[in-house]
Design an enzyme around this catalytic site. Structure first.
Site, PDB file in Angstrom:
ATOM      1  N   GLY A   8       0.818  -1.220   0.000  1.00 49.99           N
ATOM      2  CA  GLY A   8       0.000   0.000   0.000  1.00 49.99           C
ATOM      3  C   GLY A   8       0.844   1.260   0.000  1.00 49.99           C
ATOM      4  N   ARG A  11       0.804   6.026  -1.859  1.00 45.50           N
ATOM      5  CA  ARG A  11       0.474   7.330  -1.252  1.00 45.50           C
ATOM      6  C   ARG A  11       0.605   7.206   0.270  1.00 45.50           C
ATOM      7  NH1 ARG A  11      -6.111   6.629  -1.800  1.00 45.50           N
ATOM      8  NH2 ARG A  11      -6.335   5.882   0.343  1.00 45.50           N
ATOM      9  N   ASP A  59      -3.637  -6.865  -4.777  1.00 45.43           N
ATOM     10  CA  ASP A  59      -4.496  -6.769  -3.591  1.00 45.43           C
ATOM     11  C   ASP A  59      -3.901  -7.720  -2.556  1.00 45.43           C
ATOM     12  OD1 ASP A  59      -6.415  -7.143  -1.626  1.00 45.43           O
ATOM     13  OD2 ASP A  59      -8.109  -7.162  -3.025  1.00 45.43           O
ATOM     14  N   VAL A  60      -3.286  -7.167  -1.534  1.00 41.95           N
ATOM     15  CA  VAL A  60      -2.523  -8.018  -0.610  1.00 41.95           C
ATOM     16  C   VAL A  60      -3.416  -8.805   0.363  1.00 41.95           C
ATOM     17  CG1 VAL A  60      -0.274  -6.898  -0.767  1.00 41.95           C
ATOM     18  CG2 VAL A  60      -1.961  -5.995   0.849  1.00 41.95           C
ATOM     19  N   SER A 138      -1.777   0.838  14.865  1.00 42.46           N
ATOM     20  CA  SER A 138      -2.320   2.177  15.128  1.00 42.46           C
ATOM     21  C   SER A 138      -2.417   2.363  16.633  1.00 42.46           C
ATOM     22  CB  SER A 138      -3.716   2.297  14.522  1.00 42.46           C
ATOM     23  OG  SER A 138      -4.384   3.427  15.038  1.00 42.46           O
ATOM     24  N   TYR A 151     -11.964  -1.386  13.214  1.00 40.49           N
ATOM     25  CA  TYR A 151     -10.605  -0.919  12.892  1.00 40.49           C
ATOM     26  C   TYR A 151      -9.679  -1.165  14.080  1.00 40.49           C
ATOM     27  CZ  TYR A 151      -6.743   2.225  11.641  1.00 40.49           C
ATOM     28  OH  TYR A 151      -5.495   2.747  11.358  1.00 40.49           O
ATOM     29  N   ALA A 153      -9.982  -3.248  16.550  1.00 34.49           N
ATOM     30  CA  ALA A 153      -9.778  -4.686  16.785  1.00 34.49           C
ATOM     31  C   ALA A 153      -8.782  -5.257  15.773  1.00 34.49           C
ATOM     32  CB  ALA A 153     -11.110  -5.425  16.694  1.00 34.49           C
ATOM     33  N   ILE A 184      -1.983  11.015  11.625  1.00 40.82           N
ATOM     34  CA  ILE A 184      -0.999  11.353  10.586  1.00 40.82           C
ATOM     35  C   ILE A 184      -1.751  11.965   9.401  1.00 40.82           C
ATOM     36  CG2 ILE A 184       0.865  10.446   9.128  1.00 40.82           C
ATOM     37  CD1 ILE A 184       1.392   9.982  12.156  1.00 40.82           C
TER      38      ILE A 184
HETATM   39  P1  NAP Z   1      -3.910   5.808   2.973  1.00 41.80           P
HETATM   40  O1  NAP Z   1      -3.334   7.049   2.431  1.00 41.80           O
HETATM   41  O2  NAP Z   1      -5.371   5.553   2.847  1.00 41.80           O
HETATM   42  O3  NAP Z   1      -3.073   4.607   2.367  1.00 41.80           O
HETATM   43  C1  NAP Z   1      -3.439   3.287   2.561  1.00 41.80           C
HETATM   44  C2  NAP Z   1      -2.905   2.499   1.400  1.00 41.80           C
HETATM   45  O4  NAP Z   1      -3.234   1.125   1.623  1.00 41.80           O
HETATM   46  C3  NAP Z   1      -3.543   2.908   0.075  1.00 41.80           C
HETATM   47  O5  NAP Z   1      -2.536   3.371  -0.775  1.00 41.80           O
HETATM   48  C4  NAP Z   1      -4.183   1.634  -0.437  1.00 41.80           C
HETATM   49  O6  NAP Z   1      -3.905   1.333  -1.788  1.00 41.80           O
HETATM   50  C5  NAP Z   1      -3.504   0.566   0.381  1.00 41.80           C
HETATM   51  N1  NAP Z   1      -4.352  -0.614   0.486  1.00 41.80           N
HETATM   52  C6  NAP Z   1      -5.504  -0.764   1.168  1.00 41.80           C
HETATM   53  N2  NAP Z   1      -5.976  -2.000   1.003  1.00 41.80           N
HETATM   54  C7  NAP Z   1      -5.078  -2.639   0.201  1.00 41.80           C
HETATM   55  C8  NAP Z   1      -4.997  -3.955  -0.331  1.00 41.80           C
HETATM   56  N3  NAP Z   1      -5.942  -4.859  -0.063  1.00 41.80           N
HETATM   57  N4  NAP Z   1      -3.954  -4.262  -1.110  1.00 41.80           N
HETATM   58  C9  NAP Z   1      -2.988  -3.354  -1.394  1.00 41.80           C
HETATM   59  N5  NAP Z   1      -3.009  -2.100  -0.912  1.00 41.80           N
HETATM   60  C10 NAP Z   1      -4.053  -1.760  -0.135  1.00 41.80           C
HETATM   61  O7  NAP Z   1      -3.641   5.681   4.518  1.00 41.80           O
HETATM   62  P2  NAP Z   1      -2.339   5.878   5.435  1.00 41.80           P
HETATM   63  O8  NAP Z   1      -2.714   6.818   6.486  1.00 41.80           O
HETATM   64  O9  NAP Z   1      -1.126   6.107   4.631  1.00 41.80           O
HETATM   65  O10 NAP Z   1      -2.302   4.415   6.095  1.00 41.80           O
HETATM   66  C11 NAP Z   1      -1.196   3.540   6.042  1.00 41.80           C
HETATM   67  C12 NAP Z   1      -1.247   2.614   7.239  1.00 41.80           C
HETATM   68  O11 NAP Z   1      -1.088   3.399   8.433  1.00 41.80           O
HETATM   69  C13 NAP Z   1      -2.574   1.877   7.408  1.00 41.80           C
HETATM   70  O12 NAP Z   1      -2.335   0.558   7.835  1.00 41.80           O
HETATM   71  C14 NAP Z   1      -3.278   2.672   8.491  1.00 41.80           C
HETATM   72  O13 NAP Z   1      -4.224   1.888   9.193  1.00 41.80           O
HETATM   73  C15 NAP Z   1      -2.107   3.076   9.346  1.00 41.80           C
HETATM   74  N6  NAP Z   1      -2.362   4.239  10.233  1.00 41.80           N
HETATM   75  C16 NAP Z   1      -2.670   5.460   9.699  1.00 41.80           C
HETATM   76  C17 NAP Z   1      -2.913   6.530  10.565  1.00 41.80           C
HETATM   77  C18 NAP Z   1      -3.260   7.901  10.073  1.00 41.80           C
HETATM   78  O14 NAP Z   1      -3.625   8.768  10.899  1.00 41.80           O
HETATM   79  N7  NAP Z   1      -3.164   8.200   8.797  1.00 41.80           N
HETATM   80  C19 NAP Z   1      -2.829   6.336  11.942  1.00 41.80           C
HETATM   81  C20 NAP Z   1      -2.529   5.074  12.437  1.00 41.80           C
HETATM   82  C21 NAP Z   1      -2.285   4.042  11.560  1.00 41.80           C
HETATM   83  P3  NAP Z   1      -4.716   1.904  -3.043  1.00 41.80           P
HETATM   84  O15 NAP Z   1      -4.805   3.389  -2.825  1.00 41.80           O
HETATM   85  O16 NAP Z   1      -3.883   1.524  -4.219  1.00 41.80           O
HETATM   86  O17 NAP Z   1      -6.057   1.256  -3.028  1.00 41.80           O
END
Ligand code: NAP
Length: 242
Positions: A8, A11, A59-60, A138, A151, A153, A184
């Site tokens: 993922g 972005r 799709d992982v 998270s 989420y 869980a 973030i």
């Molecule tokens: P994001 O911008 O929405 O990025 C998530 C990425 O995961 C997307 O690029 C998406 O790919 C990819 N993805 C989702 N399902 C997928 C699948 N089945 N196979 C392959 N790729 C998949 O969110 P982010 O904030 O960067 O999140 C990254 C990680 O950090 C996540 O695990 C999230 O739970 C964790 N996190 C984020 C925050 C926060 O505040 N942002 C806080 C705590 C934890 P596509 O766009 O190509 O579909």
């Protein structure tokens, strides 16, 4: 030099992580599910800066896609010694409104993906007696978030997976750690209005929302070859939130 898969990573946090690895001359694999345009733009940018990089759609949460992702990585770069399980989704809903589909999608994207990718990575890591698995959980997986029970869980499951797997593979020279980000600034939070984001900022002791680069810095720490005695750890990158 390492070969690194960041799931993922077109972005958000994943893109910052893959960029940090590329900046240190590692071979990097950008993975995306649907963000093809962002993945290609990032790939072009990294390559222009001299990185060895590929982008693979997968799709992982689907085992066959994970097999293809790793096969492509190995065909281009050989042994994948660093895996960052970053792909994930979030959803805000009252607990009583969460459907079977919501629940399955959440656990497939956030937990099954790490299960499949880690299972695919480990035989080669065990063979080489070296590896780094870094999971992105998270702070809500530790403290729990209202209206994000599925989420929270799923992210707690990643904490358990990290700690248990770390014990199982430690004798093979492989470390398994997790980062627990706070709030973030990524597309994942784009659904929150500015009032909610201000509230979250005010609740964060350092007084700002985190950046994807804040998380990437912590991932690099766990990935370091000198970090072999650090395993089974959950590192908060949350500005002191919890
Ligand atoms: P994001 O911008 O929405 O990025 C998530 C990425 O995961 C997307 O690029 C998406 O790919 C990819 N993805 C989702 N399902 C997928 C699948 N089945 N196979 C392959 N790729 C998949 O969110 P982010 O904030 O960067 O999140 C990254 C990680 O950090 C996540 O695990 C999230 O739970 C964790 N996190 C984020 C925050 C926060 O505040 N942002 C806080 C705590 C934890 P596509 O766009 O190509 O579909």
């Amino acid at each position: 030099m390492s070969t690194v898969i960041v799931t993922g990573s077109a972005r958000g946090i994943g893109a910052a992580v893959v960029s940090a690895f590329a900046a240190e001359n590692n071979n990097v694999v950008i993975n995306y599910k649907s963000s093809e345009k962002e993945a290609i733009e990032l790939l072009d940018k990294l390559k222009k800066n001299g990185a060895c990089a590929i982008a693979v759609q997968a799709d992982v949460s689907v085992r066959e896609d994970v097999e293809r992702l790793f096969s492509e990585a190995e065909k281009n770069f050989g042994f994948v010694d660093v895996l960052v399980n970053n792909a994930g989704i979030a959803q805000q809903k009252l607990f009583t409104d969460i459907t079977d589909d919501d629940y399955d999608r959440m656990f497939n994207c956030n937990v099954r993906s790490a299960f499949y990718c880690s299972q695919r990575a480990l035989p080669q890591m065990i063979h080489h007696k070296y590896g780094r698995i870094i999971n992105i959980t998270s702070m809500w997986g530790i403290s729990g978030a209202s209206c994000e029970v599925h989420y929270s869980a799923s992210k707690s499951a990643i904490v358990g997976m990290t700690k248990a797997l770390a014990k199982e593979v430690a004798p093979s020279g492989i470390t398994v750690n997790a980062i627990a980000p706070g709030v973030i600034d990524t597309p994942m939070n784009s659904g929150f209005d500015s009032e909610t984001m201000d509230e979250l900022k005010n609740e964060t002791p350092v007084g700002r929302i985190g950046t994807p680069e804040d998380v990437a810095g912590a991932v690099m720490l766990f990935a370091d070859k000198g970090s072999g005695f650090i395993t089974g750890q959950i590192l908060g990158v949350d500005g002191g939130f919890i």
